[in-house]
Design a protein around this motif. Structure first.
Motif, PDB file in Angstrom:
ATOM      1  N   LEU A  39       0.825  -1.209   0.000  1.00  0.00           N
ATOM      2  CA  LEU A  39       0.000   0.000   0.000  1.00  0.00           C
ATOM      3  C   LEU A  39       0.862   1.264   0.000  1.00  0.00           C
ATOM      4  CD1 LEU A  39      -2.804  -1.073   2.494  1.00  0.00           C
ATOM      5  CD2 LEU A  39      -2.999  -0.780   0.030  1.00  0.00           C
ATOM      6  N   ILE A  40       2.035   1.199   0.631  1.00  0.00           N
ATOM      7  CA  ILE A  40       2.966   2.328   0.572  1.00  0.00           C
ATOM      8  C   ILE A  40       3.443   2.544  -0.865  1.00  0.00           C
ATOM      9  CG2 ILE A  40       5.276   3.106   1.247  1.00  0.00           C
ATOM     10  CD1 ILE A  40       4.774   1.769   3.982  1.00  0.00           C
ATOM     11  N   PHE A  43       0.690   4.144  -2.728  1.00  0.00           N
ATOM     12  CA  PHE A  43       0.583   5.547  -2.331  1.00  0.00           C
ATOM     13  C   PHE A  43       1.635   6.401  -3.045  1.00  0.00           C
ATOM     14  CE2 PHE A  43       1.520   9.080   0.614  1.00  0.00           C
ATOM     15  CZ  PHE A  43       0.260   9.613   0.750  1.00  0.00           C
ATOM     16  N   ILE A  47       0.814   9.161  -6.074  1.00  0.00           N
ATOM     17  CA  ILE A  47       1.202  10.572  -5.941  1.00  0.00           C
ATOM     18  C   ILE A  47       2.073  10.993  -7.131  1.00  0.00           C
ATOM     19  CG2 ILE A  47       2.577  12.191  -4.581  1.00  0.00           C
ATOM     20  CD1 ILE A  47       1.669  10.725  -2.079  1.00  0.00           C
ATOM     21  N   GLN A 107       1.171   1.345  -9.827  1.00  0.00           N
ATOM     22  CA  GLN A 107       0.263   1.407  -8.675  1.00  0.00           C
ATOM     23  C   GLN A 107      -1.006   0.601  -8.941  1.00  0.00           C
ATOM     24  OE1 GLN A 107      -2.783   3.280  -8.319  1.00  0.00           O
ATOM     25  NE2 GLN A 107      -2.859   4.168 -10.364  1.00  0.00           N
ATOM     26  N   THR A 166      -6.862   3.507  -4.917  1.00  0.00           N
ATOM     27  CA  THR A 166      -5.982   4.244  -5.833  1.00  0.00           C
ATOM     28  C   THR A 166      -6.630   5.553  -6.270  1.00  0.00           C
ATOM     29  OG1 THR A 166      -6.884   2.949  -7.670  1.00  0.00           O
ATOM     30  CG2 THR A 166      -4.840   2.174  -6.694  1.00  0.00           C
ATOM     31  N   ILE A 169      -6.414   8.270  -3.428  1.00  0.00           N
ATOM     32  CA  ILE A 169      -5.080   8.874  -3.341  1.00  0.00           C
ATOM     33  C   ILE A 169      -4.835   9.803  -4.528  1.00  0.00           C
ATOM     34  CG2 ILE A 169      -2.610   8.397  -3.292  1.00  0.00           C
ATOM     35  CD1 ILE A 169      -3.319   5.660  -2.038  1.00  0.00           C
ATOM     36  N   ARG A 170      -5.122   9.295  -5.718  1.00  0.00           N
ATOM     37  CA  ARG A 170      -4.860  10.070  -6.932  1.00  0.00           C
ATOM     38  C   ARG A 170      -5.740  11.332  -6.978  1.00  0.00           C
ATOM     39  NH1 ARG A 170      -2.744   9.802 -12.011  1.00  0.00           N
ATOM     40  NH2 ARG A 170      -3.957  10.779 -13.668  1.00  0.00           N
ATOM     41  N   CYS A 173      -4.565  13.987  -4.460  1.00  0.00           N
ATOM     42  CA  CYS A 173      -3.337  14.612  -4.977  1.00  0.00           C
ATOM     43  C   CYS A 173      -3.640  15.545  -6.142  1.00  0.00           C
ATOM     44  CB  CYS A 173      -2.346  13.542  -5.428  1.00  0.00           C
ATOM     45  SG  CYS A 173      -1.673  12.546  -4.095  1.00  0.00           S
TER      46      CYS A 173
END
Length: 610
Positions: A39-40, A43, A47, A107, A166, A169-170, A173
């Protein structure tokens, strides 16, 4: 069957979790936390992909500015457009987009892998859980409800888990990055872009509020129409026999009209969303263009910056819409996860075993001592039931429907535990057995046959997988089903399934009886075992059963009292109590409840003959 109806904006109507926060914590703690490293990676690369995408319009704006300046210089007698510099800018832009695509691929690949592993783990957990749940859980739910958890909810969780993390996060960002880039170009144009957000929100809320009730009606009417179609086609022969086609058609047309009305209004209102949002966005673009042109004349910004800002403005609008879509996706995902977790947290069968009992030494003596039981504790259906059964005896349990006959068998095999009292096997309380070990000593033939998709041989071997072919054949012969099997195209290797039209209900019952014969249990339970078998076959199989039951304790539940005349003991039940017990002849001499039951069946037979 019609597909799922869509909600406002083309989305499925939202499903909401009862406790969103608690369910999300469980999902993270029980499953997602095991994949921290992956997951890191997701992430970081999400980003990176967003950043490289965000920078693109700014660089493209520089190319536009270079072209504009070159044209102005050309008109002023200068050198004109510097195509070499423009080429460098475009190559840089292409490189950024390629890097963004690579990051997005990495990702996406990583998150798909995580989502599928989590789905695999949840499916395994559910498969294990099903075998640990008590029978009372399934008594209170339909098969469809359980299957919906195993299939629909897990599929929803898997698909949305892969997409939503996903995208969250995307999108975050992208929104943050776009706002920064817009402010870096012009705070005035940024304010104008933000003004349309509350206006769009008010419109969306208004449309969704009105359309949602029609989508709910649409779902309700759709379920009604589907149920009506299933009912009619399930009993089509009855509909045709009683000339019910016209009535069925009228009822369907009435339900279909309601579905049409609700569906039309829902889709119309939902369809207004897109053109209205486009109109508002276009008004915003006009405002941005006007203010941008004014600022360019003032020399505050360049023409390329105006182009970049308009692109950012469009991306920003798209990201706001994406947030709304992700919100619905997450709601559906968490709602599905909540149902899955509720299933996994259901109380399991209590294993009250105190020690290991060697079942190979058991003989088959059974004793019921003051047994009380009710499926609901406040509604007792077995009242102070006591009886002793000696090894090798053939015990018949008879009585009217609802007397508690099948319930006694369920208690004996610990499908349910007694509310009070004891059931002993060779002096051992059945609660002192491991449930799995206890059930090894029983062989059971039910009124409803159960065969799985596979060969005839595999179905017979279900209770004894290490059986040889000779043992299978001997069991089939004892059940008088060997001759039928040999008539099948591939004999014992013929494939059976629910659609096996060449296998009658009676033949299926014979196969299940062969399965029990092969298992060679110490105690037999026959629950209306010959109910699906014709009279001629019943006579044949009765002989086989007599041989099979020789030396084994046998419990026979039967409605046709003529089949249990030779039982060693007949327990007559009514309203959960043993009202009489004895042999067939002894009970007839008493001229009591059993005699009334027997004579009523005998009179029915005479009436049929007449």
């Amino acid at each position: 069957m019609p597909g799922p109806m869509r909600g406002p904006g083309g989305k499925a109507p939202e499903q909401k979790a009862k406790n969103f926060k608690a369910t999300t914590k469980k999902l993270i703690r029980n499953y997602l936390s095991k994949y921290k490293l992956a997951l890191i990676v997701v992430f970081i690369f999400a980003i990176g992909s967003a950043i490289f995408s965000i920078v693109g319009p700014k660089i493209l704006g520089n190319a536009t500015t270079e072209i504009f300046n070159g044209l102005v210089n050309k008109l002023s007698g200068g050198e004109g457009i510097n195509f070499g510099k423009i080429g460098q800018i475009l190559l840089t832009l292409l490189g950024l987009y390629i890097i963004s695509a690579i990051f997005s691929f990495i990702q996406g690949f990583t998150m798909t892998n995580v989502a599928q592993k989590i789905t695999y783990k949840i499916r395994n957990d559910i498969a294990i859980k099903i075998n640990k749940l008590p029978m009372k859980y399934f008594d209170k739910r339909t098969h469809g409800e359980v299957l919906s958890i195993v299939t629909n909810d897990i599929d929803t969780l898997s698909m949305n888990l892969n997409q939503s993390i996903t995208e969250i996060i995307r999108t975050i960002c992208m929104v943050v990055g776009i706002i920064i880039m817009m402010l870096s170009i012009s705070w005035q144009m940024t304010v104008i872009s933000f003004v349309i957000i509350p206006i769009a929100g008010i419109i969306v809320k208004s449309i969704v509020g009105k359309s949602q009730k029609y989508f709910q009606r649409q779902q309700n009417y759709l379920a009604h129409v589907n149920g009506q179609v299933e009912e009619i086609y399930g009993g089509l022969n009855i509909v045709k026999v009683f000339n019910g086609e016209e009535k069925a058609g009228r009822e369907f047309e009435k339900a279909n009209n309601k579905l049409y009305t609700a569906g039309w209004k829902a889709q119309f209102l939902s369809g207004l969303m897109h053109p209205l949002m486009n109109f508002i966005s276009n008004v915003g673009y006009v405002g941005v263009a006007v203010v941008g042109g004014y600022l360019a004349i003032q020399g505050t910004i360049t023409v390329g910056n105006i182009q970049s800002f308009i692109q950012y403005n469009k991306q920003f609008t798209n990201q706001i819409a994406q947030i709304a879509q992700i919100s619905a996706t997450i709601q559906a995902m968490v709602a599905a996860a909540e149902r899955v977790f509720e299933f996994l947290e259901e109380p399991e069968e209590e294993e009250t075993s105190n020690g290991n009992i060697n079942i190979s030494k058991l003989k088959g003596n059974v004793e019921f001592k003051h047994v009380h039981f009710g499926y609901d504790e406040d509604k007792t259906i077995i009242n102070d039931f006591s009886s002793k059964v000696h090894e090798g005896q053939k015990i018949a349990i008879v009585g009217p429907t609802g007397a508690g006959k099948t319930t006694m068998v369920k208690l004996l095999m610990r499908f349910y535990d007694v509310n009070s009292g004891e059931i002993l096997v060779d002096g051992h309380n059945i609660k002192d057995f491991n449930r799995g070990e206890l059930r090894k000593i029983f062989g059971m033939v039910l009124q409803d046959t159960w065969l799985f998709g596979g060969t005839v041989k595999d179905n017979i071997k279900y209770g004894k997988e290490d059986a040889t072919d000779d043992e299978v054949i001997r069991a089939a012969k004892a059940a008088h089903v060997h001759h039928f099997i040999k008539t099948l195209p591939n004999g014992y290797n013929s494939i059976l399934n629910e659609e096996s039209s060449n296998v009658s209900a009676g033949q299926k019952q014979l196969l299940t009886i062969a399965r029990v014969i092969l298992a060679n249990p110490k105690i037999l339970i026959l629950d209306e075992a010959t109910s699906s078998i014709d009279t001629r076959t019943e006579i044949q199989i009765q002989d086989a059963m007599d041989n099979l039951m020789e030396g084994r304790t046998s419990f026979i539940i039967a409605h046709r009292l003529s089949t249990i005349k030779n039982a060693d003991l007949i327990l007559v039940m009514n309203h959960g109590d043993i009202v009489e017990q004895g042999t067939h002849d002894e009970l007839l001499e008493k001229n009591g409840f059993y005699a009334d039951l027997y004579n009523s069946q005998f009179e029915d037979c005479n009436d049929e003959v007449e």
